[in-house]
Design a protein around this motif. Structure first.
Motif, mmCIF file in Angstrom:
data_model
loop_
_atom_site.group_PDB
_atom_site.id
_atom_site.type_symbol
_atom_site.label_atom_id
_atom_site.label_comp_id
_atom_site.label_asym_id
_atom_site.label_seq_id
_atom_site.Cartn_x
_atom_site.Cartn_y
_atom_site.Cartn_z
ATOM 1 N N LEU A 1 0.823 -1.203 0.000
ATOM 2 C CA LEU A 1 0.000 0.000 0.000
ATOM 3 C C LEU A 1 0.859 1.256 0.000
ATOM 4 O O LEU A 1 0.576 2.217 -0.731
ATOM 5 N N ALA A 2 1.920 1.277 0.787
ATOM 6 C CA ALA A 2 2.812 2.440 0.825
ATOM 7 C C ALA A 2 3.500 2.637 -0.514
ATOM 8 O O ALA A 2 3.595 3.766 -1.021
ATOM 9 N N MET A 3 3.983 1.554 -1.117
ATOM 10 C CA MET A 3 4.666 1.647 -2.404
ATOM 11 C C MET A 3 3.705 2.118 -3.496
ATOM 12 O O MET A 3 4.039 2.971 -4.325
ATOM 13 N N SER A 4 2.496 1.577 -3.507
ATOM 14 C CA SER A 4 1.526 1.939 -4.526
ATOM 15 C C SER A 4 1.083 3.389 -4.390
ATOM 16 O O SER A 4 0.927 4.101 -5.385
ATOM 17 N N SER A 5 0.880 3.830 -3.164
ATOM 18 C CA SER A 5 0.479 5.227 -2.933
ATOM 19 C C SER A 5 1.566 6.175 -3.400
ATOM 20 O O SER A 5 1.281 7.186 -4.068
ATOM 21 N N ALA A 6 2.817 5.858 -3.084
ATOM 22 C CA ALA A 6 3.927 6.702 -3.515
ATOM 23 C C ALA A 6 4.032 6.733 -5.032
ATOM 24 O O ALA A 6 4.263 7.784 -5.636
ATOM 25 N N GLN A 7 3.833 5.587 -5.648
ATOM 26 C CA GLN A 7 3.943 5.531 -7.103
ATOM 27 C C GLN A 7 2.869 6.374 -7.778
ATOM 28 O O GLN A 7 3.153 7.105 -8.736
ATOM 29 N N LEU A 8 1.636 6.295 -7.304
ATOM 30 C CA LEU A 8 0.582 7.097 -7.914
ATOM 31 C C LEU A 8 0.772 8.587 -7.628
ATOM 32 O O LEU A 8 0.423 9.429 -8.455
ATOM 33 N N LEU A 9 1.320 8.923 -6.468
ATOM 34 C CA LEU A 9 1.641 10.326 -6.198
ATOM 35 C C LEU A 9 2.681 10.846 -7.184
ATOM 36 O O LEU A 9 2.577 11.972 -7.684
ATOM 37 N N LEU A 10 3.686 10.031 -7.480
ATOM 38 C CA LEU A 10 4.716 10.434 -8.430
ATOM 39 C C LEU A 10 4.141 10.552 -9.844
ATOM 40 O O LEU A 10 4.489 11.474 -10.590
ATOM 41 N N ALA A 11 3.256 9.632 -10.217
ATOM 42 C CA ALA A 11 2.611 9.731 -11.528
ATOM 43 C C ALA A 11 1.762 10.997 -11.616
ATOM 44 O O ALA A 11 1.721 11.665 -12.662
ATOM 45 N N THR A 12 1.096 11.340 -10.516
ATOM 46 C CA THR A 12 0.314 12.577 -10.481
ATOM 47 C C THR A 12 1.209 13.792 -10.682
ATOM 48 O O THR A 12 0.871 14.716 -11.445
ATOM 49 N N ALA A 13 2.352 13.815 -10.011
ATOM 50 C CA ALA A 13 3.287 14.932 -10.154
ATOM 51 C C ALA A 13 3.796 15.040 -11.588
ATOM 52 O O ALA A 13 3.894 16.143 -12.154
ATOM 53 N N GLN A 14 4.126 13.904 -12.197
ATOM 54 C CA GLN A 14 4.618 13.919 -13.573
ATOM 55 C C GLN A 14 3.571 14.484 -14.524
ATOM 56 O O GLN A 14 3.874 15.330 -15.383
ATOM 57 N N LEU A 15 2.349 14.019 -14.392
ATOM 58 C CA LEU A 15 1.290 14.485 -15.284
ATOM 59 C C LEU A 15 0.873 15.917 -14.985
ATOM 60 O O LEU A 15 0.461 16.651 -15.886
ATOM 61 N N ALA A 16 0.989 16.334 -13.728
ATOM 62 C CA ALA A 16 0.654 17.714 -13.371
ATOM 63 C C ALA A 16 1.611 18.701 -14.031
ATOM 64 O O ALA A 16 1.246 19.847 -14.308
ATOM 65 N N VAL A 17 2.838 18.266 -14.293
ATOM 66 C CA VAL A 17 3.811 19.118 -14.988
ATOM 67 C C VAL A 17 3.567 19.113 -16.494
ATOM 68 O O VAL A 17 3.616 20.165 -17.150
ATOM 69 N N VAL A 18 3.298 17.935 -17.049
ATOM 70 C CA VAL A 18 3.195 17.802 -18.501
ATOM 71 C C VAL A 18 1.859 18.308 -19.044
ATOM 72 O O VAL A 18 1.822 18.964 -20.099
ATOM 73 N N THR A 19 0.770 18.017 -18.351
ATOM 74 C CA THR A 19 -0.561 18.320 -18.879
ATOM 75 C C THR A 19 -0.762 19.792 -19.226
ATOM 76 O O THR A 19 -1.260 20.105 -20.325
ATOM 77 N N PRO A 20 -0.401 20.754 -18.370
ATOM 78 C CA PRO A 20 -0.588 22.167 -18.743
ATOM 79 C C PRO A 20 0.250 22.604 -19.940
ATOM 80 O O PRO A 20 -0.108 23.575 -20.626
ATOM 81 N N LEU A 21 1.340 21.883 -20.208
ATOM 82 C CA LEU A 21 2.199 22.257 -21.330
ATOM 83 C C LEU A 21 1.590 21.874 -22.672
ATOM 84 O O LEU A 21 1.901 22.494 -23.702
ATOM 85 N N PHE A 22 0.749 20.836 -22.681
ATOM 86 C CA PHE A 22 0.230 20.314 -23.944
ATOM 87 C C PHE A 22 -1.291 20.438 -24.070
ATOM 88 O O PHE A 22 -1.851 20.027 -25.093
ATOM 89 N N THR A 23 -1.956 20.956 -23.079
ATOM 90 C CA THR A 23 -3.404 21.141 -23.151
ATOM 91 C C THR A 23 -3.782 22.506 -22.586
ATOM 92 O O THR A 23 -2.997 23.129 -21.865
ATOM 93 N N THR A 24 -4.956 22.961 -22.917
ATOM 94 C CA THR A 24 -5.498 24.179 -22.329
ATOM 95 C C THR A 24 -6.557 23.796 -21.301
ATOM 96 O O THR A 24 -7.178 22.732 -21.403
ATOM 97 N N ALA A 25 -6.749 24.642 -20.335
ATOM 98 C CA ALA A 25 -7.708 24.350 -19.271
ATOM 99 C C ALA A 25 -9.108 24.174 -19.859
ATOM 100 O O ALA A 25 -9.503 24.903 -20.779
ATOM 101 N N PRO A 26 -9.871 23.199 -19.378
ATOM 102 C CA PRO A 26 -11.232 22.995 -19.890
ATOM 103 C C PRO A 26 -12.092 24.232 -19.676
ATOM 104 O O PRO A 26 -12.018 24.893 -18.634
#
Length: 358
Positions: free
Chosen positions: A235-260
């Motif tokens: 559970l700890a490993m999975s939570s950390a992994q999804l947090l890191l995936a969230t951080a990665q996408l939070a950086v990339v998404t605004p660069l390639f999309t516009t806010a809805p």
């Protein structure tokens, strides 16, 4: 595991890619499908025996629920992309999934990993097991039906077998596994209608979906080589992994999309279901199944995901289904089953009458 589809996270991927639930577990949902800890994998090497009565029925109901959630994840992706950009769908998915796991982490009073080395390796795992494949599946469903995406997800064990032979010296190909690999990719060609020159199939979208399944195999092998023996819980490993995936996408998404400019309710609910149910809750159900009935039985959920994804796409999204799609899917699943099979140990034979046993 899932897999996934369909939901992969790091810790159980450090065992054997063929022993995890592929993604699932979806696809999609392999999102947290490989999130069984090494300690759990050790204790569940032999399938557990469910308790008789209501307890046995309980795991079967949870198995069915997990199959449905992961199978419907491809439908959720398709509906989500009707209102939001693919990267926004993926970001919402990991955000809602991470929230579910963080709540479970708080309830159990567990902590996230503390080792910088673990976080560094989990960053790579989050990219290959979550951020990249989830995004590829979302982009693929812009041009291919959810049914085809679900079938492409079933090729993940095939990629895992092929790559493990190259990357893991302890894995040696057997005739059965090589036959399964060839059979599986024959099934892919059948799904795509290769004899018709792939007519009516968007090759770009299909390649993206197959690439997403390949990402799961790469991620599983990376984790197996780098995170074996970590002391943290699944559970700890999975939570950390999804947090890191969230951080990665939070950086990339605004660069390639516009806010809805709007938030249509149906696509928004689809993204919420994809994350909270198909990623967060599905992982918790899957881990409980592995702990109760063992990985061998639990990983059978992989073979129900494309069936449910196909049924959901045809019934609810009115997607067309030609004969070669279900036939090819069955061939893919048969090939995947062969790549994951293990030869039975030879049983000692009883001495013949009149002979003396050694």
């Amino acid at each position: 595991m899932s897999t996934a589809t369909g939901a992969p996270t790091a810790s159980a991927a450090a065992t054997n890619p063929q022993d995890t639930i592929a993604a699932p577990a979806d696809d999609g949902n392999a999102a947290t499908a490989t999130a069984t800890s090494l300690r759990t994998a050790a204790t569940t090497a032999a399938p557990a025996t469910p308790k008789p009565g209501g307890r046995a029925r309980a795991w079967q109901l949870r198995f069915a629920a997990l199959s449905l959630v992961w199978g419907f994840s491809f439908l959720f992706i398709k509906v989500g992309t009707q209102g939001f950009a693919p990267l926004q769908v993926t970001l919402g998915r990991v955000v809602f999934g991470a929230l579910v796991l963080l709540v479970a982490l708080a309830v159990k009073r567990e902590r996230l990993p503390r080792s910088a080395r673990t976080w560094a390796h989990l960053t790579v795992a989050a990219f290959f097991l979550n951020a990249l494949p989830f995004s590829l599946f979302a982009y693929s469903e812009l041009t291919i039906p959810s049914t085809l995406a679900g079938i492409c997800n079933a090729t993940s064990p095939l990629w895992g077998m092929a790559l493990s032979v190259v990357a893991l010296s302890e894995d040696r190909p057997t005739r059965r596994r090589v036959a399964g690999l060839g059979l599986g990719f024959l099934g892919v060609l059948t799904v795509l209608g290769a004899w018709q020159g792939f007519a009516g199939t968007d090759l770009t979208g299909t390649v993206l979906a197959l690439g997403a399944s390949l990402c799961y195999a790469i991620g599983w092998i990376y984790v197996r080589r780098t995170l074996a023996g970590v002391p943290e819980s699944h559970l700890a490993m999975s939570s950390a992994q999804l947090l890191l995936a969230t951080a990665q996408l939070a950086v990339v998404t605004p660069l390639f999309t516009t806010a809805p400019t709007s938030y249509p309710i149906v696509p928004l609910l689809a993204v919420f279901a994809l994350g909270a149910l198909g990623t967060g809750l599905a992982f918790l159900i899957q881990y409980g199944l592995v702990a109760e009935i063992g990985p061998t039985t639990a990983q059978m959920v992989t073979y129900f995901i494309p069936v449910i994804a196909t049924a959901a796409g045809v019934a609810l999204l009115h997607e067309r289904l030609s004969w070669n799609t279900p036939v090819g899917a069955l061939i893919v699943l048969a090939g995947a089953a062969l790549t994951q099979s293990r030869p039975r140990p030879n049983r000692p034979t009883a001495p013949r009458a009149g002979s003396t046993a050694d």
